[in-house]
Enzyme design. Structure first.
Site, PDB file in Angstrom:
ATOM      1  N   HIS A 218       0.701  26.238  -8.076  1.00 31.09           N
ATOM      2  CA  HIS A 218       0.743  25.119  -7.132  1.00 31.09           C
ATOM      3  C   HIS A 218       1.779  24.094  -7.580  1.00 31.09           C
ATOM      4  O   HIS A 218       2.237  24.111  -8.718  1.00 31.09           O
ATOM      5  CB  HIS A 218      -0.623  24.445  -7.028  1.00 31.09           C
ATOM      6  N   LYS A 222      -0.665  18.739  -8.247  1.00 32.07           N
ATOM      7  CA  LYS A 222      -2.078  19.176  -8.090  1.00 32.07           C
ATOM      8  C   LYS A 222      -2.875  18.761  -9.324  1.00 32.07           C
ATOM      9  O   LYS A 222      -2.430  18.964 -10.449  1.00 32.07           O
ATOM     10  CB  LYS A 222      -2.143  20.689  -7.883  1.00 32.07           C
TER      11      LYS A 222
HETATM   12  P1  NAD Z   1      -2.877  13.762  -1.699  1.00 33.04           P
HETATM   13  O1  NAD Z   1      -3.045  13.085  -3.026  1.00 33.04           O
HETATM   14  O2  NAD Z   1      -1.510  13.860  -1.128  1.00 33.04           O
HETATM   15  O3  NAD Z   1      -3.811  13.033  -0.600  1.00 33.04           O
HETATM   16  C1  NAD Z   1      -5.078  12.498  -0.864  1.00 33.04           C
HETATM   17  C2  NAD Z   1      -5.158  11.182  -0.086  1.00 33.04           C
HETATM   18  O4  NAD Z   1      -6.487  10.672  -0.174  1.00 33.04           O
HETATM   19  C3  NAD Z   1      -4.241  10.093  -0.688  1.00 33.04           C
HETATM   20  O5  NAD Z   1      -3.442   9.546   0.339  1.00 33.04           O
HETATM   21  C4  NAD Z   1      -5.226   9.078  -1.252  1.00 33.04           C
HETATM   22  O6  NAD Z   1      -4.733   7.747  -1.221  1.00 33.04           O
HETATM   23  C5  NAD Z   1      -6.406   9.278  -0.315  1.00 33.04           C
HETATM   24  N1  NAD Z   1      -7.661   8.728  -0.831  1.00 33.04           N
HETATM   25  C6  NAD Z   1      -8.122   8.715  -2.105  1.00 33.04           C
HETATM   26  N2  NAD Z   1      -9.298   8.068  -2.147  1.00 33.04           N
HETATM   27  C7  NAD Z   1      -9.594   7.694  -0.886  1.00 33.04           C
HETATM   28  C8  NAD Z   1     -10.687   6.988  -0.294  1.00 33.04           C
HETATM   29  N3  NAD Z   1     -11.722   6.558  -1.023  1.00 33.04           N
HETATM   30  N4  NAD Z   1     -10.652   6.762   1.043  1.00 33.04           N
HETATM   31  C9  NAD Z   1      -9.616   7.196   1.807  1.00 33.04           C
HETATM   32  N5  NAD Z   1      -8.547   7.854   1.283  1.00 33.04           N
HETATM   33  C10 NAD Z   1      -8.555   8.105  -0.032  1.00 33.04           C
HETATM   34  O7  NAD Z   1      -3.532  15.183  -1.873  1.00 33.04           O
HETATM   35  P2  NAD Z   1      -3.417  16.451  -0.882  1.00 33.04           P
HETATM   36  O8  NAD Z   1      -2.370  17.378  -1.383  1.00 33.04           O
HETATM   37  O9  NAD Z   1      -3.362  16.000   0.527  1.00 33.04           O
HETATM   38  O10 NAD Z   1      -4.797  17.180  -1.186  1.00 33.04           O
HETATM   39  C11 NAD Z   1      -6.022  16.515  -0.998  1.00 33.04           C
HETATM   40  C12 NAD Z   1      -7.166  17.447  -1.381  1.00 33.04           C
HETATM   41  O11 NAD Z   1      -7.180  18.567  -0.488  1.00 33.04           O
HETATM   42  C13 NAD Z   1      -7.049  18.037  -2.784  1.00 33.04           C
HETATM   43  O12 NAD Z   1      -8.342  18.145  -3.335  1.00 33.04           O
HETATM   44  C14 NAD Z   1      -6.454  19.419  -2.550  1.00 33.04           C
HETATM   45  O13 NAD Z   1      -6.754  20.336  -3.573  1.00 33.04           O
HETATM   46  C15 NAD Z   1      -7.133  19.772  -1.256  1.00 33.04           C
HETATM   47  N6  NAD Z   1      -6.455  20.790  -0.431  1.00 33.04           N
HETATM   48  C16 NAD Z   1      -7.279  21.662   0.220  1.00 33.04           C
HETATM   49  C17 NAD Z   1      -6.746  22.586   1.094  1.00 33.04           C
HETATM   50  C18 NAD Z   1      -7.684  23.490   1.861  1.00 33.04           C
HETATM   51  O14 NAD Z   1      -7.235  24.368   2.627  1.00 33.04           O
HETATM   52  N7  NAD Z   1      -8.999  23.285   1.737  1.00 33.04           N
HETATM   53  C19 NAD Z   1      -5.353  22.665   1.276  1.00 33.04           C
HETATM   54  C20 NAD Z   1      -4.547  21.761   0.599  1.00 33.04           C
HETATM   55  C21 NAD Z   1      -5.115  20.816  -0.243  1.00 33.04           C
END
Ligand code: NAD
Length: 341
Positions: A218, A222
């Site tokens: 990744h 991550k």
């Molecule tokens: P990222 O860090 O770009 O985004 C996370 C967002 O959440 C940030 O903008 C952050 O400010 C916000 N955040 C944190 N605390 C918060 C709160 N209390 N209230 C509102 N917003 C809040 O990360 P990302 O790459 O978008 O990934 C996010 C999660 O999704 C990770 O855990 C990742 O592993 C997961 N993910 C899952 C899939 C899937 O298919 N299930 C795919 C991609 C990523």
């Protein structure tokens, strides 16, 4: 945070009332994965009644599903917003970010690179849960647990893409799922969910002389490892062998680790660049090797799965559901992929 009038959806599209899932809600089997702290899942069969204050969330046949996005300025949040804004049968009613985020106050449409929606990014998720039919959450485990409690309080549906939960956090999600429909999937892409099925089947067919190793890569930002998807694939392989992954997983190797233990499932995590997500499951025997790889080249595949989950979850009964439920895969032994993450 401002929100559109709930009764006046911007998009008028028929929203089908989702049929009963082809497989049982994953909550029952999900507890198997949580052996440290088993939950009395009987209570899930008779969910507690919604609190009297919970707003009615009955779908009208022609009503669009009102959707909120928490973590809307994140990598997945922005991609998701873009897709939700254009999705038929859905109206975006709000989005939140963590306190202190530079995105607070920005227009949701502009954030997604689309026309302005007239709704600004807020920091009050409880309001969002009051006004939405379904909220989508790609944030972090701590925030997601708080959001799940809000879902339980309001009866609002919750689609969780966040990964990296520990057992206590998973238990919190299970408890919340007694009062709200919650879909949890460490990977929402169709390809990975198919891969899980295939891996389970191959592991069932091959004898334990075949070593199973899972390699994932990744992007450099991550924060959890191995990825939730790698763990979900490991669970699928363990299930195929009639085992619990917790007992046979080998999460890392470093130094004089000795020969490989027969039957273990090994993991290796690589990090670098902007890799969206690569996963390879290797079945290795003497003289031959089977390798199955999935490469994600765009976050759109996850966002597409999340949109599908939103439409599926709207109006569902409380319960913990997986992507298998959403996609309607028929499986012999359904199990939540919640340790994933
Ligand atoms: P990222 O860090 O770009 O985004 C996370 C967002 O959440 C940030 O903008 C952050 O400010 C916000 N955040 C944190 N605390 C918060 C709160 N209390 N209230 C509102 N917003 C809040 O990360 P990302 O790459 O978008 O990934 C996010 C999660 O999704 C990770 O855990 C990742 O592993 C997961 N993910 C899952 C899939 C899937 O298919 N299930 C795919 C991609 C990523």
């Amino acid at each position: 945070m401002s929100s559109r009038k709930a009764g006046k959806p911007a998009v008028k599209t028929a929203v089908k009332t989702a049929a009963k899932p082809a497989v049982k809600p994953a909550a029952k089997a999900g507890a198997k994965a949580l052996q440290k702290k088993p939950i009395d899942l009987k209570s899930q069969e008779k969910p507690e009644p919604k609190p009297a204050s919970a707003p009615a969330r009955v779908k009208r046949p022609n009503g669009a599903v009102k959707v909120g996005v928490v973590g809307c300025a994140g990598r997945m949040g922005q991609m998701l917003l873009k897709m939700l804004i254009n999705a038929p049968g859905i109206v975006v009613v709000g989005g939140t970010e963590r306190r202190g985020s530079v995105a607070l106050g920005q227009d949701l449409g502009a954030l997604a690179g689309a026309d302005p929606l007239g709704i600004s990014v807020g920091d009050d998720p409880s309001m969002l849960f009051e006004t939405s039919d379904v909220v989508v959450d790609f944030t972090n485990p701590t925030a997601t647990v708080q959001h799940a409690q809000m879902a339980a309080r309001t009866g609002c549906g919750l689609v969780i893409g966040t990964t990296g939960f520990d057992n206590d956090q998973l238990n919190s999600l299970l408890r919340a799922a007694q009062r709200a429909p919650i879909v949890v999937a460490a990977n929402m892409s169709l390809g990975i969910n198919l891969l899980q099925q295939v891996v389970e089947e191959i592991a069932r067919i091959l004898d334990p002389d075949w070593d199973i190793e899972i390699v994932e890569m990744h992007h450099r930002a991550k924060i959890d490892a191995p990825s939730g998807t790698a763990l979900a694939l490991g669970e699928a392989a363990a299930r195929g062998r009639g085992q619990s992954l917790r007992r046979i997983s080998r999460r890392s190797r470093d130094g004089q680790v000795g020969p490989r233990v027969k039957g273990e499932i090994g993991f290796a995590a690589l990090r670098g660049g902007d890799v969206v997500g690569d996963h390879t499951v290797i079945f290795a025997a003497d003289g031959e090797r089977v390798e199955i790889t999935h490469r994600a080249s765009s976050r759109e595949i996850f966002a597409r799965g999340a949109v599908k989950s939103v439409l599926w979850a709207a109006g569902k009964k409380p319960g913990l559901y997986s992507m298998r439920d959403v996609l309607g895969f028929s499986v012999q032994a359904p199990q939540a992929s919640t340790t994933t993450s």
